[in-house]
Write a protein that holds these residues in place. Structure first.
Motif, PDB file in Angstrom:
ATOM      1  N   SER A  39      79.475  18.993  50.874  1.00  0.00           N
ATOM      2  CA  SER A  39      80.680  19.289  50.111  1.00  0.00           C
ATOM      3  C   SER A  39      80.232  19.677  48.709  1.00  0.00           C
ATOM      4  O   SER A  39      79.037  19.624  48.381  1.00  0.00           O
ATOM      5  N   ASP A  40      81.184  20.055  47.858  1.00  0.00           N
ATOM      6  CA  ASP A  40      80.834  20.411  46.488  1.00  0.00           C
ATOM      7  C   ASP A  40      80.254  19.236  45.707  1.00  0.00           C
ATOM      8  O   ASP A  40      79.613  19.422  44.667  1.00  0.00           O
ATOM      9  N   ASP A  41      80.434  18.010  46.217  1.00  0.00           N
ATOM     10  CA  ASP A  41      79.863  16.841  45.549  1.00  0.00           C
ATOM     11  C   ASP A  41      78.346  16.839  45.599  1.00  0.00           C
ATOM     12  O   ASP A  41      77.693  16.098  44.849  1.00  0.00           O
ATOM     13  N   ASP A  42      77.757  17.654  46.490  1.00  0.00           N
ATOM     14  CA  ASP A  42      76.301  17.718  46.597  1.00  0.00           C
ATOM     15  C   ASP A  42      75.696  18.732  45.633  1.00  0.00           C
ATOM     16  O   ASP A  42      74.499  19.028  45.707  1.00  0.00           O
ATOM     17  N   PHE A  43      76.502  19.299  44.746  1.00  0.00           N
ATOM     18  CA  PHE A  43      76.010  20.238  43.732  1.00  0.00           C
ATOM     19  C   PHE A  43      75.941  19.470  42.414  1.00  0.00           C
ATOM     20  O   PHE A  43      76.973  19.104  41.840  1.00  0.00           O
ATOM     21  N   ILE A  44      74.730  19.204  41.937  1.00  0.00           N
ATOM     22  CA  ILE A  44      74.515  18.347  40.771  1.00  0.00           C
ATOM     23  C   ILE A  44      74.119  19.225  39.587  1.00  0.00           C
ATOM     24  O   ILE A  44      73.128  19.968  39.652  1.00  0.00           O
ATOM     25  N   PHE A  45      74.893  19.141  38.501  1.00  0.00           N
ATOM     26  CA  PHE A  45      74.617  19.952  37.315  1.00  0.00           C
ATOM     27  C   PHE A  45      75.202  19.220  36.100  1.00  0.00           C
ATOM     28  O   PHE A  45      75.647  18.075  36.213  1.00  0.00           O
ATOM     29  N   TYR A  46      75.183  19.903  34.952  1.00  0.00           N
ATOM     30  CA  TYR A  46      75.516  19.192  33.714  1.00  0.00           C
ATOM     31  C   TYR A  46      76.931  18.626  33.721  1.00  0.00           C
ATOM     32  O   TYR A  46      77.212  17.604  33.101  1.00  0.00           O
ATOM     33  N   ASN A  47      77.852  19.281  34.422  1.00  0.00           N
ATOM     34  CA  ASN A  47      79.245  18.844  34.431  1.00  0.00           C
ATOM     35  C   ASN A  47      79.554  17.922  35.601  1.00  0.00           C
ATOM     36  O   ASN A  47      80.652  17.410  35.725  1.00  0.00           O
ATOM     37  N   GLN A  48      78.597  17.729  36.486  1.00  0.00           N
ATOM     38  CA  GLN A  48      78.702  16.780  37.605  1.00  0.00           C
ATOM     39  C   GLN A  48      77.305  16.186  37.761  1.00  0.00           C
ATOM     40  O   GLN A  48      76.553  16.548  38.659  1.00  0.00           O
ATOM     41  N   PRO A  49      76.924  15.271  36.851  1.00  0.00           N
ATOM     42  CA  PRO A  49      75.516  14.907  36.683  1.00  0.00           C
ATOM     43  C   PRO A  49      74.947  13.919  37.690  1.00  0.00           C
ATOM     44  O   PRO A  49      73.734  13.685  37.667  1.00  0.00           O
ATOM     45  N   THR A  50      75.763  13.332  38.543  1.00  0.00           N
ATOM     46  CA  THR A  50      75.220  12.340  39.477  1.00  0.00           C
ATOM     47  C   THR A  50      75.672  12.624  40.891  1.00  0.00           C
ATOM     48  O   THR A  50      76.786  13.091  41.137  1.00  0.00           O
ATOM     49  N   GLY A  51      74.787  12.329  41.812  1.00  0.00           N
ATOM     50  CA  GLY A  51      75.062  12.417  43.240  1.00  0.00           C
ATOM     51  C   GLY A  51      74.195  11.403  43.950  1.00  0.00           C
ATOM     52  O   GLY A  51      73.394  10.693  43.316  1.00  0.00           O
ATOM     53  N   PRO A  52      74.294  11.322  45.267  1.00  0.00           N
ATOM     54  CA  PRO A  52      73.511  10.318  45.994  1.00  0.00           C
ATOM     55  C   PRO A  52      72.010  10.587  45.900  1.00  0.00           C
ATOM     56  O   PRO A  52      71.490  11.510  46.505  1.00  0.00           O
ATOM     57  N   GLY A  53      71.327   9.807  45.076  1.00  0.00           N
ATOM     58  CA  GLY A  53      69.890   9.932  44.937  1.00  0.00           C
ATOM     59  C   GLY A  53      69.438  11.025  43.986  1.00  0.00           C
ATOM     60  O   GLY A  53      68.234  11.193  43.780  1.00  0.00           O
ATOM     61  N   VAL A  54      70.360  11.771  43.391  1.00  0.00           N
ATOM     62  CA  VAL A  54      70.003  12.899  42.535  1.00  0.00           C
ATOM     63  C   VAL A  54      70.800  12.815  41.236  1.00  0.00           C
ATOM     64  O   VAL A  54      72.007  12.565  41.260  1.00  0.00           O
ATOM     65  N   THR A  55      70.114  13.064  40.111  1.00  0.00           N
ATOM     66  CA  THR A  55      70.751  12.986  38.799  1.00  0.00           C
ATOM     67  C   THR A  55      70.313  14.174  37.947  1.00  0.00           C
ATOM     68  O   THR A  55      69.150  14.582  37.987  1.00  0.00           O
ATOM     69  N   HIS A  56      71.284  14.715  37.196  1.00  0.00           N
ATOM     70  CA  HIS A  56      70.956  15.733  36.207  1.00  0.00           C
ATOM     71  C   HIS A  56      70.677  15.039  34.882  1.00  0.00           C
ATOM     72  O   HIS A  56      71.464  14.236  34.395  1.00  0.00           O
ATOM     73  N   ARG A  57      69.502  15.344  34.295  1.00  0.00           N
ATOM     74  CA  ARG A  57      69.131  14.756  33.011  1.00  0.00           C
ATOM     75  C   ARG A  57      69.107  15.859  31.969  1.00  0.00           C
ATOM     76  O   ARG A  57      68.269  16.763  32.024  1.00  0.00           O
ATOM     77  N   PRO A  58      70.028  15.840  31.025  1.00  0.00           N
ATOM     78  CA  PRO A  58      70.073  16.907  30.022  1.00  0.00           C
ATOM     79  C   PRO A  58      68.886  16.836  29.081  1.00  0.00           C
ATOM     80  O   PRO A  58      68.363  15.755  28.784  1.00  0.00           O
ATOM     81  N   GLY A  59      68.463  18.013  28.633  1.00  0.00           N
ATOM     82  CA  GLY A  59      67.381  18.064  27.652  1.00  0.00           C
ATOM     83  C   GLY A  59      67.938  17.878  26.247  1.00  0.00           C
ATOM     84  O   GLY A  59      69.100  17.549  26.041  1.00  0.00           O
ATOM     85  N   GLY A  60      67.139  18.125  25.297  1.00  0.00           N
ATOM     86  CA  GLY A  60      67.559  17.982  23.902  1.00  0.00           C
ATOM     87  C   GLY A  60      66.352  18.013  22.994  1.00  0.00           C
ATOM     88  O   GLY A  60      65.258  17.577  23.380  1.00  0.00           O
ATOM     89  N   GLN A  61      66.547  18.557  21.784  1.00  0.00           N
ATOM     90  CA  GLN A  61      65.473  18.645  20.797  1.00  0.00           C
ATOM     91  C   GLN A  61      64.247  19.337  21.388  1.00  0.00           C
ATOM     92  O   GLN A  61      63.111  18.887  21.251  1.00  0.00           O
ATOM     93  N   GLY A  62      64.509  20.451  22.102  1.00  0.00           N
ATOM     94  CA  GLY A  62      63.420  21.225  22.678  1.00  0.00           C
ATOM     95  C   GLY A  62      63.000  20.818  24.066  1.00  0.00           C
ATOM     96  O   GLY A  62      62.246  21.536  24.724  1.00  0.00           O
ATOM     97  N   ALA A  63      63.468  19.663  24.542  1.00  0.00           N
ATOM     98  CA  ALA A  63      63.111  19.220  25.897  1.00  0.00           C
ATOM     99  C   ALA A  63      63.998  19.931  26.915  1.00  0.00           C
ATOM    100  O   ALA A  63      65.191  20.160  26.663  1.00  0.00           O
ATOM    101  N   PRO A  64      63.458  20.304  28.081  1.00  0.00           N
ATOM    102  CA  PRO A  64      64.262  21.020  29.074  1.00  0.00           C
ATOM    103  C   PRO A  64      65.131  20.090  29.910  1.00  0.00           C
ATOM    104  O   PRO A  64      64.884  18.884  29.982  1.00  0.00           O
TER     105      PRO A  64
END
Length: 414
Positions: A39-64
């Motif tokens: 389902s669309d819940d399996d698409f993990i990105f900045y606006n939906q940062p968590t899913g089962p076993g998968v997490t989006h970690r935003p960068g900052g201060q030059g980090a990707p």
């Protein structure tokens, strides 16, 4: 790492960051063995940062940005997690800004692998790497598959719904409506979760006595050919996706190749072969009359036919799509004249794809012309990154009397 290469993961939790000279948006998709999200819940990105076993970690201060995968928490029905990237600036391509994916131990930060996709140009989104499960072991594979239609192209390929409201056609003779405020254009919009502009206050309905009927909608663009409507007859350069009822064909298929003499009383000795290639167009192996089984038995040849006599297939090659190893991404089916007879001496040359279980013919391609050459590339099967296979009719003639002579032109044709 190089495209197509893979490594076992020594850590249960890994982080994949993707860096480039420009800001990138990094996403992850959880895929089943059918190559699709559940389902669309399996698409993990900045606006939906968590899913089962998968997490989006935003960068900052030059980090990707990074996608963190906890393999111990991935659901049993998920076979792989693909990590994608696209430039944050709308419409920007990867030309000259090749990204580098670094796979790290998520706990210690130790580098486990790194990959920079080569030869990028008009791509605006990439499948960079994938974390996948094979025989109970988690591995990472370098991919580098590009898309020219942005992250939306990747998302729809893997089954994510991309909602893009179409502009409504104005009703004939209706009074003009007050202009609506333009939709906001955030710098980091995402497929599958496209932000929606605030709705304008509804205008009172305008009376439309004797209004002309609305113009009929333009016909939808034809989709990719599949097998839902039965057998497909291909013309040269046409492609069919080996999908039926929305599911890839993972059972055995058989490629039958046949020919007849153009002149009575003259036998035609041709040899059918298939050449397997990796993602860099590197030949992995070839199956022909002298090597009847390759890739661990996933591809098997029926044996040599010395005359082409009789109706029906002269030689067949059986392919178990579900057993093709991951490093094999392309198969090219060829026919050669070892004795030097030209294809102008051949009539009714064809290839057809058959369901090996039911015997049903799925796809057929008949050569409608011939050239005075000794080899022909009949068709190719290409594995898509969604896991589906596509067959393309080729019909390209070359000077090649043996399968060895076909390796280079067939690789160039992929």
């Amino acid at each position: 790492m190089t495209p197509g290469s893979n490594l076992p993961l020594p850590a249960a939790r890994v982080a994949v960051d993707v860096a480039a000279p420009v800001r990138l948006d990094v996403s992850g998709l959880l895929l089943t063995d059918q190559g699709k999200v559940r389902s669309d819940d399996d698409f993990i990105f900045y606006n939906q940062p968590t899913g089962p076993g998968v997490t989006h970690r935003p960068g900052g201060q030059g980090a990707p940005d990074a996608i963190v995968v906890d393999t111990s928490a991935i659901p049993a029905g998920i076979e792989k997690v693909v990590v994608t990237a696209s430039p944050d600036a709308a419409g920007q391509t990867f030309q000259g800004i090749e990204p580098t994916a670094t796979v790290r131990d998520a706990d210690s930060g130790a580098v486990l692998a790194a990959f920079t996709p080569p030869r990028l140009g008009s791509e605006t989104a990439l499948v960079v790497v994938e974390i996948y499960r094979r025989n109970g072991v988690w591995k990472v594979r370098a991919v580098g598959q590009g898309y020219a239609n942005g992250l939306a192209g990747i998302a729809t390929d893997f089954g994510v719904s991309v909602d893009e409201p179409a502009p409504a056609a104005p009703a004939p003779q209706a009074p003009p409506a007050p202009p609506a405020a333009p939709p906001a254009a955030p710098s980091r919009a995402r497929a599958g979760s496209a932000p929606t502009a605030p709705a304008a206050p509804p205008a009172p309905p305008a009376p439309a006595p004797q209004a002309a009927p609305a113009a009929p909608a333009a016909p939808a663009a034809p989709g990719k050919i599949n097998l839902d409507k039965g057998r497909v007859n291909l013309r040269k350069n046409e492609t069919v996706s080996l999908v039926k009822g929305g599911r890839p064909l993972l059972s055995q298929v058989r490629m039958g190749l046949g020919w007849e003499p153009a002149y009575r009383g003259k036998d035609i000795d041709l040899d059918a072969s298939v050449i397997a290639y990796g993602p860099n167009r590197n030949m992995l192996d070839a199956c022909y009359f002298g090597r009847l089984s390759i890739l661990g038995g996933a591809i098997q040849h029926s044996g040599d036919n010395l005359t082409g006599e009789g109706a029906g297939d002269d030689e067949t090659i059986t392919v178990d799509l579900g057993r093709i190893p991951a490093e094999a991404t392309g198969l090219v089916f060829t026919v050669n004249s070892f004795t030097g007879q030209k294809f102008t001496e051949v009539a009714k040359a064809y290839c057809r794809l058959i369901d090996a279980g039911s015997g049903e013919e799925l796809v057929r391609f008949d050569l409608t012309s011939a050239e005075s050459k000794t080899g022909v590339m009949m068709a190719k099967l290409i594995r898509q990154f969604s896991g589906e296979w596509e067959m393309t009719a080729m019909g390209d003639f070359v000077k090649a009397r043996t399968v060895r002579d076909m390796v280079r032109p067939a690789g160039q044709a992929l």
